[in-house]
Each structure stands twice: as structure tokens, then as C-alpha cells.
Write a protein that holds these residues in place. Structure first.
Motif, PDB file in Angstrom:
ATOM      1  N   GLY A 173       0.781  -1.232   0.000  1.00 32.15           N
ATOM      2  CA  GLY A 173       0.000   0.000   0.000  1.00 32.15           C
ATOM      3  C   GLY A 173       0.815   1.285   0.000  1.00 32.15           C
ATOM      4  N   LEU A 174       2.140   1.218   0.037  1.00 33.94           N
ATOM      5  CA  LEU A 174       2.941   2.444   0.062  1.00 33.94           C
ATOM      6  C   LEU A 174       3.081   3.073  -1.325  1.00 33.94           C
ATOM      7  N   GLY A 175       2.881   2.299  -2.376  1.00 33.93           N
ATOM      8  CA  GLY A 175       2.954   2.848  -3.733  1.00 33.93           C
ATOM      9  C   GLY A 175       4.313   3.406  -4.096  1.00 33.93           C
ATOM     10  N   LEU A 176       5.389   2.732  -3.643  1.00 34.23           N
ATOM     11  CA  LEU A 176       6.747   3.239  -3.868  1.00 34.23           C
ATOM     12  C   LEU A 176       7.373   2.750  -5.171  1.00 34.23           C
ATOM     13  N   GLY A 177       6.651   1.952  -5.942  1.00 32.74           N
ATOM     14  CA  GLY A 177       7.242   1.309  -7.112  1.00 32.74           C
ATOM     15  C   GLY A 177       7.967   2.245  -8.050  1.00 32.74           C
ATOM     16  N   HIS A 178       7.337   3.349  -8.425  1.00 35.86           N
ATOM     17  CA  HIS A 178       7.948   4.249  -9.404  1.00 35.86           C
ATOM     18  C   HIS A 178       9.194   4.936  -8.852  1.00 35.86           C
ATOM     19  N   LEU A 179       9.268   5.094  -7.525  1.00 31.81           N
ATOM     20  CA  LEU A 179      10.451   5.702  -6.920  1.00 31.81           C
ATOM     21  C   LEU A 179      11.585   4.684  -6.777  1.00 31.81           C
ATOM     22  N   LEU A 180      11.251   3.450  -6.409  1.00 29.41           N
ATOM     23  CA  LEU A 180      12.272   2.408  -6.307  1.00 29.41           C
ATOM     24  C   LEU A 180      12.927   2.160  -7.666  1.00 29.41           C
ATOM     25  N   ASN A 181      12.157   2.286  -8.731  1.00 26.74           N
ATOM     26  CA  ASN A 181      12.697   2.082 -10.078  1.00 26.74           C
ATOM     27  C   ASN A 181      13.767   3.104 -10.443  1.00 26.74           C
TER      28      ASN A 181
ATOM     29  N   GLU B 261      -0.400 -10.347  13.793  1.00 28.79           N
ATOM     30  CA  GLU B 261      -1.314 -10.748  12.729  1.00 28.79           C
ATOM     31  C   GLU B 261      -1.159  -9.883  11.478  1.00 28.79           C
ATOM     32  N   ALA B 262      -0.164  -8.991  11.492  1.00 29.56           N
ATOM     33  CA  ALA B 262       0.113  -8.185  10.305  1.00 29.56           C
ATOM     34  C   ALA B 262       0.756  -9.076   9.244  1.00 29.56           C
ATOM     35  N   PRO B 263       0.681  -8.715   7.958  1.00 33.36           N
ATOM     36  CA  PRO B 263       1.257  -9.556   6.905  1.00 33.36           C
ATOM     37  C   PRO B 263       2.779  -9.598   6.988  1.00 33.36           C
ATOM     38  N   LEU B 264       3.338 -10.781   6.890  1.00 39.30           N
ATOM     39  CA  LEU B 264       4.790 -10.948   6.921  1.00 39.30           C
ATOM     40  C   LEU B 264       5.411 -10.501   5.612  1.00 39.30           C
ATOM     41  N   HIS B 265       4.763 -10.872   4.496  1.00 38.03           N
ATOM     42  CA  HIS B 265       5.259 -10.532   3.168  1.00 38.03           C
ATOM     43  C   HIS B 265       4.253  -9.646   2.425  1.00 38.03           C
ATOM     44  N   TYR B 266       4.734  -8.960   1.412  1.00 34.11           N
ATOM     45  CA  TYR B 266       3.834  -8.121   0.620  1.00 34.11           C
ATOM     46  C   TYR B 266       3.049  -8.939  -0.400  1.00 34.11           C
ATOM     47  N   TYR B 267       3.411 -10.203  -0.590  1.00 31.21           N
ATOM     48  CA  TYR B 267       2.849 -10.987  -1.681  1.00 31.21           C
ATOM     49  C   TYR B 267       2.058 -12.216  -1.259  1.00 31.21           C
ATOM     50  N   ASP B 268       1.951 -12.507   0.061  1.00 30.32           N
ATOM     51  CA  ASP B 268       1.188 -13.683   0.454  1.00 30.32           C
ATOM     52  C   ASP B 268       0.407 -13.414   1.731  1.00 30.32           C
ATOM     53  N   ASP B 269      -0.235 -14.450   2.273  1.00 28.36           N
ATOM     54  CA  ASP B 269      -1.111 -14.304   3.429  1.00 28.36           C
ATOM     55  C   ASP B 269      -0.492 -14.792   4.735  1.00 28.36           C
ATOM     56  N   ARG B 270       0.798 -15.016   4.750  1.00 24.23           N
ATOM     57  CA  ARG B 270       1.435 -15.464   5.992  1.00 24.23           C
ATOM     58  C   ARG B 270       1.459 -14.331   7.010  1.00 24.23           C
ATOM     59  N   PRO B 271       1.065 -14.610   8.243  1.00 21.24           N
ATOM     60  CA  PRO B 271       1.083 -13.574   9.282  1.00 21.24           C
ATOM     61  C   PRO B 271       2.478 -13.432   9.895  1.00 21.24           C
ATOM     62  N   MET B 272       2.684 -12.364  10.643  1.00 24.48           N
ATOM     63  CA  MET B 272       3.967 -12.099  11.271  1.00 24.48           C
ATOM     64  C   MET B 272       4.382 -13.221  12.218  1.00 24.48           C
TER      65      MET B 272
END
Length: 369
Positions: A151-159, A314-325
């Protein structure tokens, strides 16, 4: 018809050996079967718009500053005395192999693996230089797989960073808005290599980390476009890719001195303590090892997507899956606490910048629950 039994099979010790081997092979095979996890679903934590704007401003400010040549490496050496002099971060067919590289077993060295190592080096380019952007000052970002990127929307800056290092199988195709879509270096070991390869950059380099002897067999198969043997497959703790769709010239072999320096000199772990199965929390994560590598090939280093906030279980561990912390609490190989303290020190001292977590030190983080 009477069946003849070979005499050697009748010996009790032989039958016991066969039974043990069969049990071991079955156990290894079962480890690769899908497991049914009972972990709770992670709770989505929406990102406040004001906080996201602060993060964006912070990253833009870093990109706008004048780049400082050799800054990250100089700061690392000034703050952490190293007994390991890493001359070449990558090994190639022209590398002079000193005795020190064979002092430890993988991943700290290549003890008793000289022939396997030489076989791989003969398949690699004569030079393993990874210098993106010519002689200009290079800014590097090591992108972790943390759920904090969601949700941070940093993609264009990381590029916009000169060198973009991605770890393990962290995907880009469906997550580019948050993590970008450029990849300069993908760094992993066989089990963590992407099964579906999404990196299409023409200057991409794939850096392989050797953790065990059989990893050499897998790497040879990937470079030569051949198959991994069934016997070798049994010694991986989870399925490995059957192919890596890049040219031989794009493969790189990480110098194990990078990992040894990370473990012994930066994190101050005790000397290698190998157990019957795996290692005893003295192996650094791929992320911290990649950070150390970055200080050798880049001038300034930033992190994104690092850190495990275990208080938000219970926060997401990864940005791409449903594994919790809470999944990280089961980690037995890595000392996450020591690595967290080390990274926070580097950020606080200004040696590196943390785009997604260290920014909290500058801007107030506001979460909407």
C-alpha cells in the motif's frame, strides 16, 4: 518358480541399512508435500494517506541529493572492524582461490568442495564485475519482501535507483505499484529461487548463494540447461526450479567471504556451529548478506521492505502472500533480533537509509485501524 535372493541382502546389517535409506528418502519426500498451516489470516493494515506522502517525500529527498562515492563501504569499515578482506564479491573463472575460502563449510566457505567449485567457475564469465551505470556514483536499494511495502505505492520511486537488488522469490509482476518492476540483481539460494521467473531486465544478474554441497549440482544444471537428478532433488528441503531462463553470462556466484564477514564481523556471531540438520542461528539472512554485498558494489545503500515487527503478530509478513507475522516466530536458523539491532544502528548512524521503516525516525507514522 522359486525366486533367488541375493546373499548380501540376507545380512541383517544390510537390510537395516536399506531400511534406513528408504526411510530417509521417504522423509525427505514428505518434507516437500504441501502442509496445511493453521496460522490465522493476517489483518490488513491500511496505510494512512498522510504517512504515505511523507514516505514518498523522504525517498524523493534521498534521490535528489548528490551521491557520495564509496560512502556506504567507508562507513561500514569505519564502524565495524573486519578480519575478512573481501577483494571480489563474486567468484569467476579467473579468481585466485586462496586457502581461506576453503577454511569453512558452506555457506561460510567451500571446505572439501574445491573440485565442485572449480567446475562451476569454469562455466562462468571470465569477469564477474557488476557495475551498473558505468563509473558514475551508484545508489543501490535492497528490496526485502516485508509486508510493510503493502500500500505504500513506492514502485515508481524504487525504479529510479541505479541498482535494484531483490531477494529470493519476491515477485514483481502483480505488485509493481508497491515494489517496482526493475531488477538489477536477484539473489537467492536454490530453494528460494523463483519458480516463475518474472525479471526481464537486459542487464539482470542472478547471484547464487551456496548453502550446501548439492547447491553446486543445481547451479550447474541451471547454467548448462540440464536436469537436476532425482537423487540431488531429495536433498533440497523444498522444491527447486527446474530451469532459470537466463543466459550463462548472467549467473554470478557469491563469494562466501561476504556471508562470513556478515556473520562474524558485522553481527558478531560465534564461529560456524553446524548441527546434524542445518545451522544453529549463526547464519545471516539473505537480506543482511545482500546489504553487505551492496556496500561493495554501490556507493550509497538504501533498504526497503525490511524489518519484522513481531508486536503486530497478525500483520502480513510478506507483501505478496497471506502469511502472518507469527510465522517468523518459528524461524530457527536466523537470529532476527540481532539483525534488527544491527540494521537500526546502521540507519541511526546514517550509514544507510531505510526507505520504509527508518523513515519513521523522521516522520510520524500514523496507522488507520
Amino acid at each position: 518358480m522359486r525366486r533367488t535372493v541375493k546373499p548380501w541382502l540376507c545380512h541383517p546389517s544390510k537390510r537395516l541399512l536399506i531400511s534406513l535409506l528408504s526411510l530417509a528418502m521417504l522423509s525427505l519426500a514428505l518434507l516437500k508435500l504441501p502442509l496445511f498451516h493453521t496460522d490465522p489470516k493476517p489483518v490488513e493494515v491500511p496505510v494512512d494517506i498522510i504517512y504515505r506522502e511523507h514516505i514518498h517525500s523522504y525517498v524523493k529527498e534521498i534521490l535528489a541529493k548528490e551521491c557520495r562515492p564509496s560512502f556506504a563501504r567507508q562507513r561500514m569499515e569505519a564502524e565495524h572492524h573486519s578480519s575478512t578482506q573481501v577483494v571480489e564479491p563474486f567468484l569467476n573463472k579467473n579468481t585466485h582461490l586462496n586457502d581461506k575460502i576453503f577454511q569453512y563449510p558452506p555457506p561460510f566457505g567451500f571446505m572439501d568442495l574445491k573440485n565442485k567449485l572449480q567446475e562451476i567457475l569454469n562455466l562462468l564469465p571470465a569477469s564477474s564485475e557488476v557495475r551498473h551505470g558505468g563509473r558514475d556514483c551508484r545508489r543501490c536499494v535492497v528490496i526485502g519482501n516485508g509486508g510493510i511495502l503493502k500500500g505504500l505505492g513506492l514502485g515508481h520511486l524504487l525504479n529510479q535507483f541505479n541498482v535494484i537488488i531483490r531477494l529470493n522469490s519476491g515477485p514483481v509482476q502483480d505488485f509493481s505499484a508497491d515494489v517496482g518492476n526493475r531488477t538489477s540483481i536477484r539473489m537467492s539460494y536454490p530453494e528460494s529461487c523463483p519458480k516463475m521467473w518474472e525479471d526481464r531486465d537486459s542487464d539482470l544478474k542472478y547471484v547464487t548463494v551456496i548453502y550446501k554441497s548439492v547447491d553446486f549440482h543445481w547451479l550447474r544444471a541451471m547454467i548448462t540447461k540440464t536436469s537436476v537428478s532425482l537423487w540431488d532433488w531429495l536433498f533440497f528441503w523444498q522444491n527447486v526450479p527446474v530451469s532459470v531462463p537466463i543466459k550463462a553470462s548472467q549467473f554470478r556466484l557469491l563469494n562466501p567471504e561476504i556471508i562470513r564477514e556478515t556473520a562474524l564481523d558485522l553481527l558478531h556471531y560465534p564461529n560456524a556451529r553446524e548441527r546434524l540438520w542445518g545451522w544453529d542461528q549463526n547464519v545471516p539472512t539473505i537480506g543482511v548478506s545482500a546489504l553487505n554485498l551492496a556496500t561493495y558494489i554501490c556507493d550509497e545503500v538504501s533498504l526497503a521492505g525490511f524489518g519484522y515487527n513481531l508486536s503486530q503478530k497478525e500483520a502480513p509478513l510478506h507483501y505478496y502472500d497471506d502469511r502472518p507475522m507469527t510465522s517468523m516466530l518459528k524461524e530457527a536458523m536466523h537470529d532476527v533480533h540481532t539483525e534488527t539491532v544491527f540494521l537500526k544502528h546502521l540507519v541511526t548512524s546514517g550509514s544507510i537509509t531505510d526507505l520504509t521503516d527508518g523513515a519513521v525516525a523522521v516522520f510520524l507514522q500514523v496507522w488507520v485501524f
